[in-house]
Design a protein around this motif. Sequence first.
Motif, mmCIF file in Angstrom:
data_model
loop_
_atom_site.group_PDB
_atom_site.id
_atom_site.type_symbol
_atom_site.label_atom_id
_atom_site.label_comp_id
_atom_site.label_asym_id
_atom_site.label_seq_id
_atom_site.Cartn_x
_atom_site.Cartn_y
_atom_site.Cartn_z
ATOM 1 N N PHE A 1 6.189 36.657 6.353
ATOM 2 C CA PHE A 1 5.763 37.701 5.416
ATOM 3 C C PHE A 1 6.107 37.242 4.008
ATOM 4 O O PHE A 1 7.135 36.603 3.799
ATOM 5 N N ASN A 2 5.249 37.579 3.046
ATOM 6 C CA ASN A 2 5.592 37.298 1.653
ATOM 7 C C ASN A 2 4.993 38.357 0.744
ATOM 8 O O ASN A 2 4.045 39.053 1.121
ATOM 9 N N LYS A 3 5.578 38.463 -0.427
ATOM 10 C CA LYS A 3 5.081 39.418 -1.413
ATOM 11 C C LYS A 3 5.244 38.804 -2.797
ATOM 12 O O LYS A 3 6.299 38.232 -3.108
ATOM 13 N N PRO A 4 4.219 38.910 -3.656
ATOM 14 C CA PRO A 4 4.293 38.315 -5.000
ATOM 15 C C PRO A 4 5.400 38.951 -5.852
ATOM 16 O O PRO A 4 5.637 40.157 -5.798
ATOM 17 N N ILE A 5 6.054 38.103 -6.618
ATOM 18 C CA ILE A 5 7.062 38.551 -7.580
ATOM 19 C C ILE A 5 7.157 37.480 -8.661
ATOM 20 O O ILE A 5 7.003 36.294 -8.381
ATOM 21 N N GLU A 6 7.385 37.898 -9.883
ATOM 22 C CA GLU A 6 7.552 36.931 -10.970
ATOM 23 C C GLU A 6 8.980 36.401 -10.938
ATOM 24 O O GLU A 6 9.932 37.154 -11.105
ATOM 25 N N LEU A 7 9.114 35.103 -10.695
ATOM 26 C CA LEU A 7 10.427 34.471 -10.599
ATOM 27 C C LEU A 7 10.546 33.354 -11.622
ATOM 28 O O LEU A 7 9.590 32.606 -11.841
ATOM 29 N N GLN A 8 11.713 33.239 -12.226
ATOM 30 C CA GLN A 8 11.938 32.171 -13.191
ATOM 31 C C GLN A 8 13.389 31.723 -13.178
ATOM 32 O O GLN A 8 14.254 32.434 -12.670
ATOM 33 N N ASN A 9 13.603 30.538 -13.716
ATOM 34 C CA ASN A 9 14.962 30.022 -13.830
ATOM 35 C C ASN A 9 15.737 30.779 -14.895
ATOM 36 O O ASN A 9 15.153 31.371 -15.812
ATOM 37 N N ASN A 10 17.067 30.740 -14.749
ATOM 38 C CA ASN A 10 17.984 31.340 -15.727
ATOM 39 C C ASN A 10 17.756 32.840 -15.919
ATOM 40 O O ASN A 10 17.851 33.356 -17.030
ATOM 41 N N LYS A 11 17.452 33.508 -14.820
ATOM 42 C CA LYS A 11 17.328 34.961 -14.847
ATOM 43 C C LYS A 11 18.037 35.525 -13.618
ATOM 44 O O LYS A 11 17.897 35.001 -12.517
ATOM 45 N N TRP A 12 18.793 36.606 -13.811
ATOM 46 C CA TRP A 12 19.531 37.224 -12.707
ATOM 47 C C TRP A 12 18.641 38.191 -11.944
ATOM 48 O O TRP A 12 17.906 38.980 -12.549
ATOM 49 N N TYR A 13 18.708 38.114 -10.612
ATOM 50 C CA TYR A 13 17.961 39.006 -9.725
ATOM 51 C C TYR A 13 18.945 39.715 -8.792
ATOM 52 O O TYR A 13 19.856 39.079 -8.248
ATOM 53 N N SER A 14 18.754 41.000 -8.613
ATOM 54 C CA SER A 14 19.570 41.768 -7.672
ATOM 55 C C SER A 14 18.918 41.723 -6.304
ATOM 56 O O SER A 14 17.763 42.132 -6.147
ATOM 57 N N VAL A 15 19.657 41.216 -5.323
ATOM 58 C CA VAL A 15 19.128 41.045 -3.970
ATOM 59 C C VAL A 15 19.852 41.999 -3.021
ATOM 60 O O VAL A 15 21.074 42.119 -3.067
ATOM 61 N N LYS A 16 19.074 42.655 -2.173
ATOM 62 C CA LYS A 16 19.650 43.535 -1.159
ATOM 63 C C LYS A 16 18.976 43.237 0.177
ATOM 64 O O LYS A 16 17.750 43.164 0.259
ATOM 65 N N ILE A 17 19.798 43.041 1.196
ATOM 66 C CA ILE A 17 19.306 42.772 2.549
ATOM 67 C C ILE A 17 19.980 43.760 3.492
ATOM 68 O O ILE A 17 21.205 43.901 3.470
ATOM 69 N N LYS A 18 19.176 44.409 4.295
ATOM 70 C CA LYS A 18 19.718 45.400 5.227
ATOM 71 C C LYS A 18 19.122 45.154 6.609
ATOM 72 O O LYS A 18 17.903 45.047 6.744
ATOM 73 N N VAL A 19 19.991 45.044 7.608
ATOM 74 C CA VAL A 19 19.555 44.952 8.998
ATOM 75 C C VAL A 19 20.172 46.114 9.757
ATOM 76 O O VAL A 19 21.395 46.246 9.813
ATOM 77 N N GLN A 20 19.317 46.969 10.286
ATOM 78 C CA GLN A 20 19.792 48.138 11.023
ATOM 79 C C GLN A 20 18.815 48.429 12.162
ATOM 80 O O GLN A 20 17.606 48.510 11.932
ATOM 81 N N ASN A 21 19.372 48.560 13.372
ATOM 82 C CA ASN A 21 18.548 48.816 14.555
ATOM 83 C C ASN A 21 17.408 47.799 14.684
ATOM 84 O O ASN A 21 16.260 48.158 14.974
ATOM 85 N N ASN A 22 17.741 46.528 14.421
ATOM 86 C CA ASN A 22 16.787 45.415 14.523
ATOM 87 C C ASN A 22 15.610 45.494 13.554
ATOM 88 O O ASN A 22 14.585 44.856 13.761
ATOM 89 N N GLN A 23 15.780 46.283 12.476
ATOM 90 C CA GLN A 23 14.791 46.315 11.402
ATOM 91 C C GLN A 23 15.398 45.638 10.182
ATOM 92 O O GLN A 23 16.537 45.926 9.812
#
Length: 203
Positions: free
Chosen positions: A137-159
């Motif tokens: 799966f993928n989704k477009p996002i504007e990404l660049q060097n020297n920029k901070w991104y907040s990442v959140k990952i959640k695994v619950q009930n195999n989702q």
Amino acid sequence: MRNQISIVFLLQLLLFSCSGTISTVKKEYTLNTSLKLKSDWRINSKEWILKNDTIIGTGSPSEWGVLESKKKLPKNYEIEFKANMTKESLFEVMLNLEKGNYIRTYLYQIDQNIVIGKGVYDKNSNEYGKRGGKSLFNKPIELQNNKWYSVKIKVQNNQLLFSVDNKTSLECSLENKNLSQTGKLGFITNGEVKIIDLKIKTI
């Protein structure tokens, strides 16, 4: 009766303190000392260091820098941190790494996507096909060097929910895609990445 309650409570504390997971119900895991980095993670000190509360990983397109936890992730968990890709194009979070298989959750500048994929990891080889894997799966996002991104990952009930800056997200079922359901946590970079405010908690 009171003694029985006390014994049960002490046993629970003992189980949590000796837990085989990197986080427990009672405690949110944070990485804030070099001693913790050495004791809790498998590292190559030429690739990963902790400096002023910042985890810094370095690698190259031909030799990825990999940081792997020594303990497993809980069954249900949430991971949060901020990441800055200062060089090159790939930063990847390895989820449920076990027996050379893992779930790929990564930021990829070349395609300007966040991605969930199915990965393989051979710690003894940098050969093509022995690290990384196919995208699911993928989704477009504007990404660049020297920029901070907040990442959140959640695994619950195999989702699985993977989101960046609380606005671009991907979701999938681990069972439906035959993805690894238990294992360790890891990070990969093909250049340089900085990570701050890492928190792992059981949910």
